[in-house]
Design an enzyme around this catalytic site. Structure first.
Site, short mmCIF file in Angstrom:
data_model
loop_
_atom_site.label_atom_id
_atom_site.label_comp_id
_atom_site.label_asym_id
_atom_site.label_seq_id
_atom_site.Cartn_x
_atom_site.Cartn_y
_atom_site.Cartn_z
N ALA A 8 -20.40 -18.20 -15.56
CA ALA A 8 -20.92 -18.97 -16.75
C ALA A 8 -21.67 -18.17 -17.65
CB ALA A 8 -21.67 -20.26 -15.75
N ASN A 9 -22.45 -17.03 -17.30
CA ASN A 9 -23.47 -16.55 -18.08
C ASN A 9 -22.65 -15.54 -18.99
OD1 ASN A 9 -22.32 -14.90 -15.91
ND2 ASN A 9 -23.97 -13.28 -16.08
N GLY A 10 -21.17 -15.60 -18.88
CA GLY A 10 -20.53 -14.66 -20.00
C GLY A 10 -20.65 -15.09 -21.38
N ILE A 12 -18.09 -15.75 -23.73
CA ILE A 12 -17.52 -16.68 -23.86
C ILE A 12 -18.00 -18.23 -22.86
CG2 ILE A 12 -15.02 -18.01 -23.71
CD1 ILE A 12 -13.85 -14.88 -24.11
N LYS A 36 -29.29 -14.14 -12.77
CA LYS A 36 -28.45 -14.13 -13.70
C LYS A 36 -28.24 -15.71 -14.15
CE LYS A 36 -25.81 -9.97 -13.66
NZ LYS A 36 -24.58 -9.35 -13.80
N ILE A 61 -16.44 -12.39 -5.95
CA ILE A 61 -15.32 -13.34 -6.23
C ILE A 61 -13.89 -12.77 -5.53
CG2 ILE A 61 -16.19 -14.03 -8.24
CD1 ILE A 61 -14.01 -12.56 -9.81
N TYR A 164 -8.15 -2.83 -18.26
CA TYR A 164 -8.34 -3.78 -18.49
C TYR A 164 -6.93 -4.68 -18.86
CZ TYR A 164 -9.91 -8.18 -21.22
OH TYR A 164 -10.33 -9.33 -21.71
N LYS A 168 -5.47 -8.11 -16.96
CA LYS A 168 -5.23 -9.33 -17.30
C LYS A 168 -3.91 -9.61 -17.15
CE LYS A 168 -8.22 -11.45 -18.98
NZ LYS A 168 -9.27 -12.27 -18.06
P1 NDP Z 1 -18.71 -11.06 -20.56
O1 NDP Z 1 -18.77 -9.47 -20.24
O2 NDP Z 1 -19.73 -11.27 -21.56
O3 NDP Z 1 -18.43 -12.03 -19.38
C1 NDP Z 1 -17.73 -11.68 -18.24
C2 NDP Z 1 -18.04 -12.63 -16.82
O4 NDP Z 1 -17.19 -12.30 -16.00
C3 NDP Z 1 -19.59 -12.48 -16.66
O5 NDP Z 1 -19.89 -13.65 -15.95
C4 NDP Z 1 -19.34 -11.42 -15.63
O6 NDP Z 1 -20.69 -11.48 -14.69
C5 NDP Z 1 -18.13 -11.68 -14.76
N1 NDP Z 1 -17.60 -10.67 -14.23
C6 NDP Z 1 -17.47 -9.40 -14.54
N2 NDP Z 1 -17.02 -8.49 -13.76
C7 NDP Z 1 -16.84 -9.39 -12.66
C8 NDP Z 1 -16.59 -9.08 -11.26
N3 NDP Z 1 -16.02 -7.85 -10.97
N4 NDP Z 1 -16.55 -9.98 -10.48
C9 NDP Z 1 -17.24 -11.18 -10.79
N5 NDP Z 1 -17.58 -11.53 -11.94
C10 NDP Z 1 -17.31 -10.45 -12.94
O7 NDP Z 1 -17.16 -11.23 -21.30
P2 NDP Z 1 -16.50 -12.19 -21.88
O8 NDP Z 1 -17.05 -13.45 -22.00
O9 NDP Z 1 -15.80 -11.66 -23.28
O10 NDP Z 1 -15.12 -12.57 -21.01
C11 NDP Z 1 -14.56 -13.49 -20.44
C12 NDP Z 1 -13.26 -13.81 -20.07
O11 NDP Z 1 -12.64 -13.73 -21.34
C13 NDP Z 1 -12.96 -12.67 -19.42
O12 NDP Z 1 -11.79 -13.13 -18.50
C14 NDP Z 1 -12.16 -11.77 -20.56
O13 NDP Z 1 -11.18 -11.22 -19.95
C15 NDP Z 1 -11.72 -12.89 -21.47
N6 NDP Z 1 -11.46 -12.30 -22.75
C16 NDP Z 1 -12.55 -12.02 -23.60
C17 NDP Z 1 -12.09 -11.69 -24.98
C18 NDP Z 1 -13.17 -11.07 -25.85
O14 NDP Z 1 -12.69 -10.30 -26.78
N7 NDP Z 1 -14.35 -11.18 -25.51
C19 NDP Z 1 -10.75 -11.75 -25.28
C20 NDP Z 1 -9.66 -11.95 -24.65
C21 NDP Z 1 -10.05 -12.39 -23.29
P3 NDP Z 1 -21.63 -10.36 -14.66
O15 NDP Z 1 -22.58 -10.96 -15.93
O16 NDP Z 1 -22.40 -10.78 -13.48
O17 NDP Z 1 -20.98 -9.24 -14.86
#
Ligand code: NDP
Length: 341
Positions: A8-10, A12, A36, A61, A164, A168
């Site tokens: 949820a912190n990401g 997107i 986080k 996860i 990557y 996916k």
């Molecule tokens: P972010 O890096 O901002 O977010 C990624 C999220 O996934 C964070 O919450 C992160 O947690 C978590 N995460 C990463 N690695 C792990 C792991 N090994 N185990 C558990 N959790 C993990 O990236 P985005 O928001 O850009 O990406 C979100 C999704 O969107 C992903 O599935 C990505 O593949 C997909 N996506 C993104 C695109 C883009 O251009 N941004 C394009 C197409 C798809 P933590 O903060 O703890 O690392």
């Protein structure tokens, strides 16, 4: 209704959480550590959603049953957590969390979430294609087989995005296989969202300067605001993109639209040449970053769009009015300006 959002912190995901809350849903978000979650609690508390958001920690996860607790009592799931950073070295650093995380969420849902009606997986256009040698228009029927071939031929780190993209592709395939196998005996439908490069305003926690931006926004900053190259080659380089808010909206519509059930959906706002982002930047009045006036680039330069997507399916099933380059860059630069960059 209550929706689980993983990671949820990401970049997107926080927009997914925000749109869900704004539309009246309750949200349970998973993060990897309590720290986080603090930013999320504070951010959404300030917006007045404190009592509608619950944060839970799922540390790893890839562990069997990792989501068994988190899925309990939810009506829908948005699974976004997956590594998207270029610094990881091994293929397994990407593939294990991507595949096991995805299958794990689905397994936990079957065992512990009897009320779930929809599960949305954030896949990627990286599961659809790797950059082709000839200009190509891709659609949902395409699958990326080239990234694995690239790794086999040129080694695992030749193209930093190959690992990557493979992760996916494998994660999305695993999701569809799981769904096909269990379809007859489950109460939910799978929807997969495939975005190209996502740009637009970052509202997630950013712990440092521009170098700590998420992977898709970092080059956007470097090229348009920072010292990134503005060569003819770069300016005429193309790709496709979608605004982060439209990406998030597609995740909400994916749980709401009946017809989205069982569909793989590319959400794409259009193609770009980097030059077009400079052109868009030069239309913004007043310009939000007075200390970094926009470069002009090479106005009028032309080049083919090498990577394009047929978005007919998303248009029909979701009907999003995509943000324009001018809207996206204006709102993104405003956040950069607010940070004093
Ligand atoms: P972010 O890096 O901002 O977010 C990624 C999220 O996934 C964070 O919450 C992160 O947690 C978590 N995460 C990463 N690695 C792990 C792991 N090994 N185990 C558990 N959790 C993990 O990236 P985005 O928001 O850009 O990406 C979100 C999704 O969107 C992903 O599935 C990505 O593949 C997909 N996506 C993104 C695109 C883009 O251009 N941004 C394009 C197409 C798809 P933590 O903060 O703890 O690392």
């Amino acid at each position: 209704a209550k929706v689980l959002v993983t990671g949820a912190n990401g970049y997107i995901a926080i927009w997914v959480v925000r749109l869900l809350l704004e539309q009246g849903y309750s949200v349970r978000g998973t993060v990897r550590s309590a720290g986080k979650g603090e930013y999320l609690t504070e951010y959404f508390g300030k917006l007045g959603f404190g009592d509608k958001l619950e944060i839970v920690v799922v540390e790893d996860i890839t562990k069997e049953g990792a989501f068994d607790q988190a899925v309990q009592g939810v009506d829908a799931i948005e699974h976004t957590a997956s590594p998207f950073i270029t610094s990881l070295v091994n293929l397994s650093d990407f593939v294990d969390p991507a595949v096991r995380g995805t299958v794990g969420v689905l397994q936990s849902a079957i065992k512990h979430a009897p009320n779930v009606k929809r599960i949305v997986i954030t896949s990627s256009c990286g599961a659809v294609m790797a950059p082709p040698p000839q200009p190509t228009i891709f659609s949902e029927t395409d699958w990326n087989t080239s990234s694995q071939m690239d790794i086999d031929k040129n080694g695992v780190n030749a193209d930093p995005l190959s690992k990557y993209r493979v992760s996916k592709t494998l994660a999305e395939k695993a999701a569809w296989e799981f769904y096909e196998k269990h379809k007859g005996s489950i109460g939910w439908e799978l929807v997969v969202i495939n975005p190209p490069f996502v740009f637009g305003p970052p509202i997630q926690e950013i712990t440092g300067g521009p170098e700590s931006l998420n992977t898709s926004l970092k080059p956007f900053y470097d090229i348009l605001v920072g010292d990134g190259p503005k060569t003819e080659k770069l300016l005429s380089t193309s790709n496709s993109w979608v605004d982060v808010r439209d990406t998030a909206l597609s995740h909400i519509l994916a749980i709401q639209k009946e017809a989205a059930a069982g569909e793989r959906i590319i959400v794409c706002g259009g193609a770009y040449l980097w030059q077009e982002w400079f052109d868009a930047a030069n239309t913004i009045q007043p310009y939000p970053l007075p200390n970094h006036p926009p470069a002009k680039g090479m106005p009028g330069i032309t080049a083919p769009y090498v990577i394009q997507y047929n978005t007919a399916k998303a248009d029909k099933l979701l009907g999003i009015r995509y943000k324009t380059k001018a809207e996206t860059i204006r709102d993104t630069l405003e956040i950069f300006a607010a940070k004093g960059w």
